[in-house]
Design a protein around this motif. Structure first.
Motif, mmCIF file in Angstrom:
data_model
loop_
_atom_site.group_PDB
_atom_site.id
_atom_site.type_symbol
_atom_site.label_atom_id
_atom_site.label_comp_id
_atom_site.label_asym_id
_atom_site.label_seq_id
_atom_site.Cartn_x
_atom_site.Cartn_y
_atom_site.Cartn_z
ATOM 1 N N MET A 101 -35.426 5.446 -23.562
ATOM 2 C CA MET A 101 -36.659 6.364 -23.503
ATOM 3 C C MET A 101 -37.813 5.334 -22.670
ATOM 4 O O MET A 101 -38.441 6.090 -21.821
ATOM 5 C CB MET A 101 -37.292 6.592 -24.881
ATOM 6 N N ARG A 102 -37.804 4.258 -22.780
ATOM 7 C CA ARG A 102 -39.149 3.427 -22.167
ATOM 8 C C ARG A 102 -38.611 3.321 -20.627
ATOM 9 O O ARG A 102 -39.610 3.689 -19.901
ATOM 10 C CB ARG A 102 -39.282 2.088 -22.863
ATOM 11 N N ALA A 112 -45.907 3.798 -20.365
ATOM 12 C CA ALA A 112 -44.679 3.966 -21.299
ATOM 13 C C ALA A 112 -44.361 2.565 -21.613
ATOM 14 O O ALA A 112 -43.837 2.341 -22.701
ATOM 15 C CB ALA A 112 -43.556 4.587 -20.675
ATOM 16 N N ASN A 140 -39.926 11.504 -23.668
ATOM 17 C CA ASN A 140 -38.962 10.752 -24.440
ATOM 18 C C ASN A 140 -38.015 11.258 -24.979
ATOM 19 O O ASN A 140 -36.974 10.692 -24.989
ATOM 20 C CB ASN A 140 -39.814 9.678 -25.505
#
Length: 160
Positions: A101-102, A112, A140
């Motif tokens: 996600m990051r 982020a 995300n």
């Protein structure tokens, strides 16, 4: 497969009724439309570790959700405690999903890197921390959406 999903929003203002929970609406739409999931529980709690912990335990142990998605409380503010509360509830972490996600979101938005959310497993439930903004939730969740069905099959013991 219809995945039983619970949504937990950690927000002081949301818990007091001072802010509309638009992030949870984004989660609901993505889960119902993209994952084919069913929302079995939705709750807003203040940014208090004990309340977040209690809600997560109830969603996993009582509602038997396959997936719990949290929104809010994942940045650097002093009251942002969702990752810490989640760590106290999960039995195992799934760092690759949080890292993905990051990594994916940072390609568009360098901020982020300030997202501290984690992903973990409690019993047969996958718990995913998401940011507190509708855009952050969408980006995300989209980053891991294609892997969610396989992860849920594994966590729930249905993987073939």
């Amino acid at each position: 497969m219809v995945w039983k999903t619970a949504i937990l929003t950690a927000s002081d203002k949301g818990a007091r009724g001072e802010r509309e929970d638009t992030s949870a609406q984004v989660i609901r739409e993505l889960i119902e439309e993209e994952l084919g999931g069913e929302i079995v529980e939705y709750r807003i709690v203040p940014d208090e570790p004990d309340e977040i912990i209690a809600a997560l335990i109830e969603m996993t142990d009582y509602f038997h959700a396959d997936l719990v998605l949290t929104t809010g409380g994942t940045e650097l503010a002093i009251r942002d405690v969702t990752p810490e509360a989640t760590r106290r509830v999960v039995e195992r972490e799934v760092p690759g999903m949080a890292e993905a996600m990051r990594m994916i979101v940072m390609q568009k938005n360098p901020a982020a890197m300030l997202f501290r959310g984690i992903v973990g497993i409690r019993g047969r439930t996958l718990i995913v921390n998401l940011p507190g903004t509708p855009k952050g939730v969408h980006e995300n969740l989209a980053a891991i959406m294609d892997q969610l069905p396989e992860a849920l099959l594994m966590v729930t013991g249905q993987f073939r």
